[in-house]
Design an enzyme around this catalytic site. Structure first.
Site, mmCIF file in Angstrom:
data_model
loop_
_atom_site.group_PDB
_atom_site.id
_atom_site.type_symbol
_atom_site.label_atom_id
_atom_site.label_comp_id
_atom_site.label_asym_id
_atom_site.label_seq_id
_atom_site.Cartn_x
_atom_site.Cartn_y
_atom_site.Cartn_z
ATOM 1 N N ARG A 129 0.812 -1.214 0.000
ATOM 2 C CA ARG A 129 0.000 0.000 0.000
ATOM 3 C C ARG A 129 0.847 1.267 0.000
ATOM 4 O O ARG A 129 0.495 2.280 -0.620
ATOM 5 C CB ARG A 129 -0.927 -0.026 1.216
ATOM 6 N N HIS A 133 0.291 4.063 -2.845
ATOM 7 C CA HIS A 133 -0.259 5.380 -2.512
ATOM 8 C C HIS A 133 0.695 6.514 -2.849
ATOM 9 O O HIS A 133 0.250 7.639 -3.081
ATOM 10 C CB HIS A 133 -0.661 5.413 -1.038
ATOM 11 N N HIS A 262 -5.790 -7.495 -3.788
ATOM 12 C CA HIS A 262 -6.628 -7.641 -2.604
ATOM 13 C C HIS A 262 -6.556 -9.053 -2.065
ATOM 14 O O HIS A 262 -7.171 -9.355 -1.048
ATOM 15 C CB HIS A 262 -8.080 -7.303 -2.940
ATOM 16 N N TRP A 294 -10.154 -10.657 2.174
ATOM 17 C CA TRP A 294 -10.777 -10.977 0.892
ATOM 18 C C TRP A 294 -10.619 -12.465 0.554
ATOM 19 O O TRP A 294 -11.384 -13.021 -0.204
ATOM 20 C CB TRP A 294 -10.149 -10.150 -0.216
ATOM 21 N N ASP A 323 -14.919 -4.251 -5.641
ATOM 22 C CA ASP A 323 -14.565 -5.632 -5.953
ATOM 23 C C ASP A 323 -15.647 -6.262 -6.838
ATOM 24 O O ASP A 323 -15.349 -6.887 -7.853
ATOM 25 C CB ASP A 323 -14.439 -6.465 -4.668
#
Length: 372
Positions: A129, A133, A262, A294, A323
């Site tokens: 992440r 980002h 994910h 997930w 999703d």
């Protein structure tokens, strides 16, 4: 995404631990630098660092998810202090200029240290992440660097770190702080992307065709405005994904392939408003127990995300609006069906999409980049 490591990259999964644990600091953390105040320890000192890293979620899309919900004004004050502390640590040694470039040998050595970090802290989701980002703020319609955003290390500055989509990423900065201090010849922009790609590979994912040599943004004035990252629950999920990722210069195949990240991480409702407090897959950790993933094996990178989203048979697994969109939108569905049936095809396209994302907006020195 809900946690937003996923395509929808928002900060759910990667957000910091629940506020009920933020006031307890282990003795080992107290002996570290001020930046380690960013880490919230668990109820026992032996789990303090692990709790922070493993409990956070990947998601780009997760970043897209809503910002964490703070239970009180004191929690907000603590959050601001933690961000300020990590920033002082990161920025005190930072004087990046456009002439700076990463050292190839240091990049190789740092990669080995990141592997060791991953093997002990299980922080794969939050490091993915972090890279996403930093890069995901890119706007192809802005030509000037660093105003165009992208992979330039600006996420280390307080003003950008406080963006709602980046909730919890102070923990990622703290995790890699010692590596940055050890290898001062590596730019922040390169370190963020090196950590992200290494996390994918060490979780069992494909080899990412990365290049390095990214130049760092030099100050807070170079940070992009808030609102460039995706959201996990917009009114029109498919339209929103295209608006955000097309702005970066990515296409439908990239969107679906990146959504497959994910497969890593969890979402915590107390931080993002998405997911269950606990499931049979998360009640034992690793790290702080809880949240909703997930996939059953949420620290393993494979194509199970697509299989689970398609079948929707397990109520203990998370499905965000963004999703679901990959199987509801006719264009997205072509790729989602393909990846659910063929992991090799997914890995091939994911590696390309991840590398493409990691280069967005970057200024390279040398211009052709550095391959390690």
């Amino acid at each position: 995404m809900a946690e937003r490591v996923s395509l929808t990259l928002n900060g759910t999964l990667l957000s910091p631990p629940p506020t009920t644990t933020t006031t307890t600091m282990s003795s080992s953390l107290r002996s570290t630098t001020a930046a380690s105040l960013l880490l919230r320890s668990s109820s026992s000192s032996s789990r303090s660092t692990l709790t922070l890293s493993a409990s956070s979620s990947l998601s780009f899309v997760r970043s897209l998810v809503s910002s964490p919900r703070l239970s009180s004004s004191s929690s907000l004050s603590q959050k601001k202090y933690r961000i300020a502390s990590v920033n002082r640590s990161f920025n005190s040694t930072t004087a990046a200029t456009k002439s700076s470039s990463s050292d190839p040998d240091q990049l190789k050595n740092a990669r080995e240290d990141i592997k060791e970090l991953l093997s002990t802290k299980f922080c794969h989701p939050i490091l993915v992440r972090l890279g996403w980002h930093d890069a995901g703020t890119y706007n192809k319609n802005i030509k000037e660097w660093p105003q165009r955003g992208g992979a330039n290390g600006s996420l280390r500055f307080d003003i950008e770190l406080k963006h709602a989509a980046n909730a919890g990423l102070v923990n990622a900065l703290n995790l890699i702080k010692d590596i940055k201090e050890k290898y001062s010849g590596i730019s922040y922009a390169d370190l963020f992307q090196l950590a992200s790609a290494t996390a994918i590979e060490e979780a069992g994912g494909p080899k990412i065709p990365m290049k390095y040599g990214r130049v760092d943004a030099s100050g807070p004035e170079d940070c992009p405005e808030e609102g460039r990252l995706p959201d996990a629950g917009p009114p029109s999920p498919a339209t929103h994904l295209r608006e955000v990722f097309y702005r970066m210069g990515l296409d439908d195949k990239d969107i679906v392939a990146l959504s497959g990240a994910h497969t890593l991480g969890r979402s915590r409702p107390e931080r993002s408003g998405w997911g269950k407090p606990e499931t049979k897959y998360t009640k034992e950790g690793p790290g702080a127990p809880g949240g909703q993933s997930w996939t059953p094996e949420w620290l393993k990178f494979d194509n199970s995300y697509f299989k689970e989203i398609k079948e929707k048979r397990d109520e203990d697994l998370l499905v965000l609006p963004t999703d679901a969109a990959i199987f509801e939108d006719s264009s997205f569905k072509v790729y989602a069906e393909k990846y659910a049936a063929d992991q090799d095809a997914f890995f091939k396209d994911y590696a390309v999409a991840h590398a493409k994302l990691s280069n967005l907006g970057a200024e390279f020195n040398p211009p052709e980049g550095i391959v390690i």
